[in-house]
Design an enzyme around this catalytic site. Structure first.
Site, short mmCIF file in Angstrom:
data_model
loop_
_atom_site.label_atom_id
_atom_site.label_comp_id
_atom_site.label_asym_id
_atom_site.label_seq_id
_atom_site.Cartn_x
_atom_site.Cartn_y
_atom_site.Cartn_z
N ASP A 185 0.85 -1.20 0.00
CA ASP A 185 0.00 0.00 0.00
C ASP A 185 0.88 1.25 0.00
O ASP A 185 1.65 1.47 0.93
CB ASP A 185 -0.90 -0.04 1.24
CG ASP A 185 -1.69 1.25 1.41
OD1 ASP A 185 -1.89 1.96 0.40
OD2 ASP A 185 -2.12 1.53 2.54
N ASN A 200 -0.23 4.53 -0.23
CA ASN A 200 -0.80 5.79 0.26
C ASN A 200 -1.51 5.70 1.60
O ASN A 200 -2.24 6.62 1.99
CB ASN A 200 -1.74 6.39 -0.80
CG ASN A 200 -2.93 5.48 -1.07
OD1 ASN A 200 -2.99 4.36 -0.55
ND2 ASN A 200 -3.88 5.95 -1.84
N ASP A 222 -4.02 3.95 2.75
CA ASP A 222 -5.46 3.71 2.94
C ASP A 222 -5.76 2.25 3.32
O ASP A 222 -6.91 1.85 3.41
CB ASP A 222 -6.27 4.12 1.69
CG ASP A 222 -5.95 3.25 0.48
OD1 ASP A 222 -5.03 2.40 0.56
OD2 ASP A 222 -6.61 3.43 -0.55
N ASP A 251 -1.86 -1.19 -3.84
CA ASP A 251 -2.16 -0.43 -5.05
C ASP A 251 -1.03 -0.54 -6.07
O ASP A 251 0.02 -1.14 -5.79
CB ASP A 251 -2.44 1.05 -4.70
CG ASP A 251 -1.43 1.60 -3.72
OD1 ASP A 251 -0.22 1.46 -4.00
OD2 ASP A 251 -1.81 2.14 -2.66
N ASP A 282 -5.16 -10.64 -15.51
CA ASP A 282 -6.23 -11.58 -15.26
C ASP A 282 -7.37 -11.23 -16.20
O ASP A 282 -7.73 -10.06 -16.33
CB ASP A 282 -6.70 -11.46 -13.80
CG ASP A 282 -7.01 -12.80 -13.18
OD1 ASP A 282 -7.84 -13.53 -13.77
OD2 ASP A 282 -6.45 -13.11 -12.11
N ASP A 334 -9.59 -16.50 -16.11
CA ASP A 334 -10.40 -16.93 -14.98
C ASP A 334 -11.48 -17.93 -15.41
O ASP A 334 -12.21 -17.67 -16.38
CB ASP A 334 -11.06 -15.67 -14.39
CG ASP A 334 -11.69 -15.89 -13.04
OD1 ASP A 334 -10.95 -16.17 -12.08
OD2 ASP A 334 -12.93 -15.78 -12.93
N GLU A 355 -7.49 -20.94 -16.29
CA GLU A 355 -7.89 -21.55 -15.03
C GLU A 355 -9.03 -22.50 -15.37
O GLU A 355 -10.12 -22.07 -15.72
CB GLU A 355 -8.36 -20.50 -14.02
CG GLU A 355 -8.56 -21.12 -12.65
CD GLU A 355 -9.56 -20.38 -11.77
OE1 GLU A 355 -9.52 -20.59 -10.56
OE2 GLU A 355 -10.39 -19.62 -12.28
N HIS A 373 -4.30 -17.22 -4.82
CA HIS A 373 -5.18 -16.44 -3.94
C HIS A 373 -6.44 -17.20 -3.54
O HIS A 373 -7.25 -16.68 -2.78
CB HIS A 373 -5.55 -15.14 -4.65
CG HIS A 373 -6.37 -15.40 -5.89
ND1 HIS A 373 -5.85 -16.04 -7.00
CD2 HIS A 373 -7.67 -15.17 -6.16
CE1 HIS A 373 -6.81 -16.17 -7.90
NE2 HIS A 373 -7.91 -15.65 -7.42
N ASP A 374 -6.65 -18.40 -4.08
CA ASP A 374 -7.82 -19.20 -3.72
C ASP A 374 -7.45 -20.38 -2.83
O ASP A 374 -8.32 -21.15 -2.42
CB ASP A 374 -8.48 -19.76 -4.99
CG ASP A 374 -9.06 -18.69 -5.89
OD1 ASP A 374 -9.48 -17.63 -5.36
OD2 ASP A 374 -9.07 -18.89 -7.12
C1 GLC Z 1 -11.62 -17.85 -9.99
C2 GLC Z 1 -10.81 -16.90 -9.16
C3 GLC Z 1 -11.50 -16.68 -7.86
C4 GLC Z 1 -12.83 -16.06 -8.16
C5 GLC Z 1 -13.64 -16.89 -9.14
C6 GLC Z 1 -14.77 -16.11 -9.71
O1 GLC Z 1 -11.70 -19.10 -9.45
O2 GLC Z 1 -9.51 -17.38 -9.01
O3 GLC Z 1 -10.77 -15.89 -6.98
O4 GLC Z 1 -13.56 -15.92 -6.97
O5 GLC Z 1 -12.87 -17.31 -10.23
O6 GLC Z 1 -14.29 -15.11 -10.57
CA CA Z 2 -3.50 2.20 -1.20
#
Ligand code: GLC
Ligand code: CA
Length: 557
Positions: A24, A26, A28, A32, A101, A202, A257, A330-331
């Protein structure tokens, strides 16, 4: 020699950034683009070739940017288009490619097209989404959304349901409509003409829906898994069209994905004649510790299963398609807490897991913080979670269906929640791990005093430097990229051993997945091999120490 075509994206290592939690600039509390710019030297030091950014487009953030309301604008919280242009230029100057993405199975319900679409049945955008009449006064079928409840949402205004595989703020696009496809392709070209280097697509395996919309087998929650819709009838046709219209005109990294992908399907998506995508993310290996019909049901880790699955993909795609290699994203929860040991053997096990993955055939992906051996978060209660999937699942399993008790569900969330990997990146041991000077949008893992980048950067035997070495080795040794994989000691339940062969070069990869000493003899032909990397300083013959891993290299004449 095997006959694999050489490509830059096969030789690359990709680093995934989840911008909200990275840095981050700034104060908040939200990461970013300027924050990412500040860390380009860090990425360069790690040695990655490519950065994949989780979505940075305008979004109401129901699903942290995976619900896009404007594909040509930057999310206000993340910065401006100038910031993006600067990020792209500076990445390129540092020799790092930038992959975006691409979320085009669905948009946000706040996207202009959906706002139009829901207005009336004869709106020109009606057919951009999937609308159906009620069946016997109810949902058109029993499909469940990935984030709980039905996949259908009733819209009072026109008396029809719209389809959403994810949250009701993520309506699915109708890919049958060629105008939808044309506008997706235009949008892709718009970004590619700016100079981005590819897309992570995605849930791309879900874009083609079976027109029959038949009921599926109901699972624990009474709904059928949305995975029954994966690899639909026209998905390959659509991707081949996308390839022709867009992708083939650029030199890109593309990774789909592919929820619900099978080996046979992957051979089509990631086929080596390059008619569709470069590679896919498959999920078999990260599903092996969940119940088939309930991802919150926990199963113990089983190394035999892991070996079987990885081997099936390594051998199955050899010469026919290309693998991606990942433990984390991230999942997923943090791998060191999942199949390693996040207590006394945290560093050793993080390095062992990295060795096991990075020596395989395919393009490796490193998820932010993985290179530090970041761990799962000790969440106290539901109020600390931010992820809609986790929060909805708690409501559904504990409050509505009463399938799990609150304690059981919290245990499952602490192990499996996506928020485990979304806590802020741990840069140093100053307040909030140096992530922000303000209040972070999600709590920082309290272990940042011990686990942080600043400490690891100055310590030669850190997890960071181990990843740096693995990435370096991949650039140095072609056998790591292109060599043929072979599983060894298949029946050993504690050790994962495999070899790689390219021409007259061979590698032996040995990984102890346990916290115990395990006796082990190096096969004769490797005895005089050169050790390329190891997570213990001295070699010790006859026994592998807890989570020990090493790689031996030989030349055969
Ligand atoms: C993919 C992404 C996930 C998102 C889902 C819906 O699995 O990696 O984070 O919630 O698609 O877009
Ligand atoms: Ca920020």
């Amino acid at each position: 020699m095997n006959n694999i075509e050489k490509r830059w994206w096969k030789e690359a290592v990709v680093y995934q950034i989840y911008p909200r939690s990275f840095n981050d600039s700034n104060g908040d509390g939200i990461g970013d683009l300027k924050g990412i710019i500040q860390k380009i030297p860090y990425l360069k030091e790690l040695g990655v070739n490519v950065v994949w950014l989780s979505p940075i487009y305008q979004s109401p953030n129901d699903d942290n940017g995976y619900d896009i309301s404007d594909y040509r604008q930057i999310m206000t919280e993340f910065g401006t288009m100038e910031d993006f242009n600067q990020l792209l230029t500076l990445c390129h100057q540092a020799g790092i490619k930038l992959v975006m993405d691409l979320v085009v199975n669905h948009t946000s319900d706040e996207h202009a097209c959906f706002i139009e679409s829901r207005k009336s049945k004869d709106n020109p955008y009606r057919d951009y989404y999937i609308w159906k009449d009620p069946v016997n006064g109810k949902e058109p079928n029993n499909w469940g959304s990935c984030f709980g409840g039905s996949t259908w949402e009733f819209d009072e205004q026109t008396g029809q349901y719209y389809l959403h595989f994810f949250s009701k703020k993520q309506p699915d696009l109708n890919w049958e409509n060629e105008k939808v496809r044309a506008s997706v392709y235009n949008m892709m070209k718009w970004w590619l003409d700016k100079g981005v280097d590819g897309f992570r697509m995605d849930v791309i395996s879900l874009i083609s829906k079976d027109p029959e919309y038949k009921d599926g087998e109901p699972g624990v929650t009474g709904y059928s898994s949305f995975n029954v819709c994966a690899n639909g009838p026209r998905v390959h046709e659509f991707l081949q069209e996308m390839r022709q219209e867009v992708l083939s005109k650029y030199d890109l990294l593309t990774v789909g994905e592919c929820s619900g992908v099978t080996l046979e399907e992957a051979k089509k998506y990631a086929r080596s004649d390059e008619k569709e995508l470069n590679m896919v993310f498959q999920f078999e290996h990260v599903s092996l510790d969940a119940d088939d019909d309930n991802k919150w049901g926990l199963k113990p880790f089983d190394l035999m299963k892991l070996k079987e699955i990885m081997t099936k993909w390594q051998n199955g795609l050899e010469g026919k398609a290309w693998n991606s290699l990942f433990w984390c994203n991230h999942d997923q929860p943090r791998m060191v807490s999942r199949w390693g040991n996040d207590k006394e053997y945290r560093e050793a096990s993080a390095k062992m897991l990295a060795t096991c993955l990075h020596m395989m055939q395919g393009t490796p992906y490193v998820y932010q913080g993985e290179e530090l051996g970041m761990t799962n978060m000790p969440f106290h209660d539901l109020s600390e979670f931010r992820d809609l999937d986790s929060i909805n699942a708690y409501r559904e399993m504990v409050e509505e269906k009463k399938i799990m008790t609150s304690e059981e569900m919290l245990t499952a969330l602490r192990k499996k929640s996506r928020d485990n990997s979304r806590t802020p990146m741990q840069w140093d041991d100053s307040e909030n791990a140096g992530f922000t000077t303000g209040t972070p949008w999600i709590k920082v893992n309290p272990n940042y005093h011990q686990i942080n980048a600043a400490e690891q950067l100055q310590r030669p035997d850190s997890v960071f430097h181990y990843y740096q070495k693995l990435i370096q080795l991949r650039k140095q040794y072609e056998v790591i990229v292109y060599g043929k994989y072979e599983l060894l000691d298949a029946e050993n339940p504690d050790i994962y051993t495999y070899s790689r062969t390219l021409g007259n070069e061979k590698l032996l990869v040995v990984c102890n997945f346990t916290d115990k000493e395990i006796s082990y003899q190096i096969p004769e032909e490797y005895r005089n091999g050169e050790c390329l990397i190891s997570n213990y300083v001295e070699q010790n013959s006859g026994v592998l120490r807890p989570y020990e891993a090493f790689v031996l290299h030989i030349n055969i004449l």
